[in-house]
Scaffold this active site. Structure first.
Site, PDB file in Angstrom:
ATOM      1  N   LEU A  28       0.851  -1.193   0.000  1.00 25.64           N
ATOM      2  CA  LEU A  28       0.000   0.000   0.000  1.00 25.64           C
ATOM      3  C   LEU A  28       0.886   1.243   0.000  1.00 25.64           C
ATOM      4  O   LEU A  28       1.552   1.538   0.989  1.00 25.64           O
ATOM      5  CB  LEU A  28      -0.904   0.024   1.236  1.00 25.64           C
ATOM      6  CG  LEU A  28      -1.705  -1.244   1.546  1.00 25.64           C
ATOM      7  CD1 LEU A  28      -2.696  -0.972   2.678  1.00 25.64           C
ATOM      8  CD2 LEU A  28      -2.441  -1.723   0.307  1.00 25.64           C
TER       9      LEU A  28
ATOM     10  N   ARG B 192       1.413  13.569   7.693  1.00 27.27           N
ATOM     11  CA  ARG B 192       2.183  13.918   8.894  1.00 27.27           C
ATOM     12  C   ARG B 192       3.674  14.106   8.621  1.00 27.27           C
ATOM     13  O   ARG B 192       4.410  14.589   9.466  1.00 27.27           O
ATOM     14  CB  ARG B 192       1.971  12.839   9.969  1.00 27.27           C
ATOM     15  CG  ARG B 192       0.567  12.844  10.538  1.00 27.27           C
ATOM     16  CD  ARG B 192       0.237  11.584  11.314  1.00 27.27           C
ATOM     17  NE  ARG B 192      -0.173  10.481  10.447  1.00 27.27           N
ATOM     18  CZ  ARG B 192      -0.517   9.266  10.869  1.00 27.27           C
ATOM     19  NH1 ARG B 192      -0.482   8.981  12.155  1.00 27.27           N
ATOM     20  NH2 ARG B 192      -0.875   8.315  10.017  1.00 27.27           N
TER      21      ARG B 192
ATOM     22  N   GLY C  94      -8.694   5.285   2.186  1.00 29.01           N
ATOM     23  CA  GLY C  94      -8.350   4.387   3.286  1.00 29.01           C
ATOM     24  C   GLY C  94      -7.683   3.103   2.818  1.00 29.01           C
ATOM     25  O   GLY C  94      -7.701   2.769   1.632  1.00 29.01           O
TER      26      GLY C  94
ATOM     27  N   GLU D 190      -8.705   1.123  15.721  1.00 32.03           N
ATOM     28  CA  GLU D 190      -7.689   2.160  15.527  1.00 32.03           C
ATOM     29  C   GLU D 190      -7.522   2.974  16.809  1.00 32.03           C
ATOM     30  O   GLU D 190      -8.490   3.155  17.566  1.00 32.03           O
ATOM     31  CB  GLU D 190      -8.094   3.085  14.370  1.00 32.03           C
ATOM     32  CG  GLU D 190      -7.999   2.445  13.019  1.00 32.03           C
ATOM     33  CD  GLU D 190      -6.631   1.838  12.763  1.00 32.03           C
ATOM     34  OE1 GLU D 190      -5.650   2.585  12.662  1.00 32.03           O
ATOM     35  OE2 GLU D 190      -6.536   0.598  12.677  1.00 32.03           O
TER      36      GLU D 190
ATOM     37  N   ASN E 122      -1.402  -3.776  15.645  1.00 27.71           N
ATOM     38  CA  ASN E 122      -1.408  -4.259  14.271  1.00 27.71           C
ATOM     39  C   ASN E 122      -0.239  -3.615  13.527  1.00 27.71           C
ATOM     40  O   ASN E 122      -0.124  -2.393  13.475  1.00 27.71           O
ATOM     41  CB  ASN E 122      -2.750  -3.841  13.644  1.00 27.71           C
ATOM     42  CG  ASN E 122      -2.761  -4.015  12.142  1.00 27.71           C
ATOM     43  OD1 ASN E 122      -2.085  -4.891  11.603  1.00 27.71           O
ATOM     44  ND2 ASN E 122      -3.562  -3.192  11.470  1.00 27.71           N
TER      45      ASN E 122
ATOM     46  N   ALA F  56      65.821  19.697  -1.424  1.00 25.73           N
ATOM     47  CA  ALA F  56      64.704  20.428  -0.815  1.00 25.73           C
ATOM     48  C   ALA F  56      64.452  21.724  -1.569  1.00 25.73           C
ATOM     49  O   ALA F  56      65.379  22.354  -2.088  1.00 25.73           O
ATOM     50  CB  ALA F  56      65.023  20.732   0.645  1.00 25.73           C
TER      51      ALA F  56
END
Ligand code: UD1
Ligand code: CA
Length: 452
Positions: A7, A14, A78, A155, A170, A419
């Site tokens: 799904l 949110r 839903g 729920e 769940n 160097a």
């Protein structure tokens, strides 16, 4: 065999994001992809992702995955409504259907395998993944008649105070006998606080429905907001680190360490605080990484140390010491028993064995032989403003402090560079090269103000 439906049509309000929730990344991989990957141990005959909100984006993000089919839920009414969209699609299908919320990215493949197995041996109408959470707030609560036979799911927002005390939740992961589910789906109502079609209502019409508890409640975490997303990262990290510690890796202050999933470590690797291992990094036995190091897409051999350094896209052979404060990038290959020291940057360079680059150097587009000693402050001037040019330093050569090697240039074997030299021409084997103005001395020199 089982069909799988994920799904993934919801917006994820949110999250407060433009991006659909299931496309948010968790440690580099989207939530929905992680859900797909958690099915890896199942014998899958069909893999369906239900898309809706910004469905085109979700399809695109999964376009590289073979065998994924998409079903559209144009309006998001839903989770039950989402599954109703499968009815024309799975008409006549006789097998079982595993339904997974697209926002549950921490599931272990073994857990799903076990869920399907229980479902199929018990011949349940439905079997759900459940967990007992210390803080069940926000989740649907699962109520059972006896043992694990589910009577109903309520729920969080529809629970009364007493029902809220139930900590069994769940997880949003269900295995259904599809034929029986298909008979129940048309019965769903919107008789709830959100006035949505809840998939959870089907347990009222199916029997038997069995709850199957996960042994690690953290894997059932759903992601609804950014805090849960970051908590999921911590769960993932804890899992990865626990696994490596069990496999023989020592970690000092593991909370400060992060390790990507594709990293490979051998036993007796030691990870010190603030170490971050990313991408396809591998580290062989006996190596000590950190404190304070980042290693990305690199292969580290045995008994290597990397201290306060950054290593990306590189290979380091056995017994080499890196750092403190070194930076290797852009495919560097270091040989065995080398030393790369303080404030040294090496880019796209191949280095032989027993070679030292101990202080304050930049080597780019270079090839160094064995037993080279790169003096402090030696720089390869590899860029003329338009193009990069190569530098070759053959075995046994020593460069003096503050030498500049202007590329393209080759130093032969056993060369000594004085160097402060600026070397612009190739140097033969065994030569001493001095490429700097000679020291002049003017005797008895009076500064002007001394005359006043
Ligand atoms: C859901 C469960 C809850 C469970 C929780 C676990 C229901 C009614 N509730 O609640 O019992 O404890 O998951 O995390 O199922 N989606 C669609 N289409 C829609 C609505 C949602 O595809 O119309 C998808 C979302 O993209 C998401 C998943 O379904 O991936 C779950 O939806 P979400 O709204 O997060 O459900 P929860 O309220 O968390
Ligand atoms: Ca959710």
């Amino acid at each position: 065999m089982v069909a799988v439906a994920i799904l993934a049509a919801g917006r994820g309000t949110r999250m407060k994001s433009d991006l659909p929730k299931v496309l948010h990344l968790l440690a580099g991989r989207s939530l929905v992809e992680r859900v797909l990957d958690s099915c890896s141990l199942l014998d899958i005959e069909k893999q369906i992702v239900i898309v809706g909100y910004q469905g085109e984006k979700v399809r695109q993000a999964l376009s590289h995955r073979e065998g994924v089919e998409f079903v559209e839920q144009t309006e998001q009414l839903g989770t039950g409504h989402a599954v109703q969209q499968l009815m024309p699609y799975l008409q006549g299908y006789q097998g079982d259907l595993l339904v997974l919320n697209g926002d549950a990215p921490l599931l272990r493949p073994e857990t799903l395998q076990q869920l399907v197995e229980v479902h199929q041996t018990k011949q349940n109408a439905a079997t759900l993944l459940t967990a007992n959470l210390p803080n069940p707030q926000g989740y649907g609560r699962v109520f059972c008649h006896q043992d694990n036979i589910v009577s109903h799911i309520i729920e969080d927002r529809d629970c009364n105070t007493a029902q809220k005390q139930n900590r069994r939740v769940n997880a949003g992961i269900y295995c259904f006998n599809w034929q029986k589910l298909a008979e129940s789906l048309p019965k769903l109502s919107t008789n709830n606080d959100q006035q949505e079609y809840y998939l959870t209502e089907v347990v009222d019409y199916l029997s038997p429905v069995m709850a199957n508890d996960s042994d690690d409640y953290r894997e059932t975490n759903g992601i609804n907001d950014r805090q849960q997303l970051s908590a999921a990262y911590d769960v993932l990290q804890a899992r990865i680190k626990d696994d490596w510690m069990k496999a023989g890796v020592t970690m000092v202050n593991p909370d400060s360490i992060t390790i990507d999933e594709n990293v490979q470590l051998e036993p007796d690797v030691i990870l010190e605080p603030q170490t971050h291992l990313r991408g396809t990094t591998t580290i062989a036995t006996g190596s000590r990484i950190g404190p304070g190091s980042l290693i990305e897409n690199s292969q580290i051999g045995t008994n290597v140390t990397v201290l306060y350094s950054v290593v990306t896209d590189s290979e380091v052979a056995a017994n080499t010491r890196i750092g403190p404060y070194s930076h290797l990038r852009g495919s560097v290959k270091l040989g065995e028993s080398c030393r790369v020291g303080n404030f040294v940057e090496i880019k796209k360079t191949i280095v032989g064995s027993n070679t030292n680059v101990a202080h304050l150097s930049y080597l780019g587009d270079a090839t160094l032989g064995d037993r080279v000693n790169v003096g402090a402050g030696t720089i390869t001037a590899n860029y003329d403003g338009k193009k990069k040019h190569p530098t070759t330093i053959k075995k046994g050569t020593k460069t003096g402090s503050n030498s500049v090697l202007v590329a393209p240039v080759t130093l032969g074997e056993n060369v000594t560079v004085a160097a402060g030299s600026v070397v612009t021409k190739n140097v033969e084997d065994n030569a001493l090269v001095i490429a700097r103005s000679q020291q002049k001395e003017i005797p008895d020199w009076h500064r002007h103000h001394d005359d006043e």
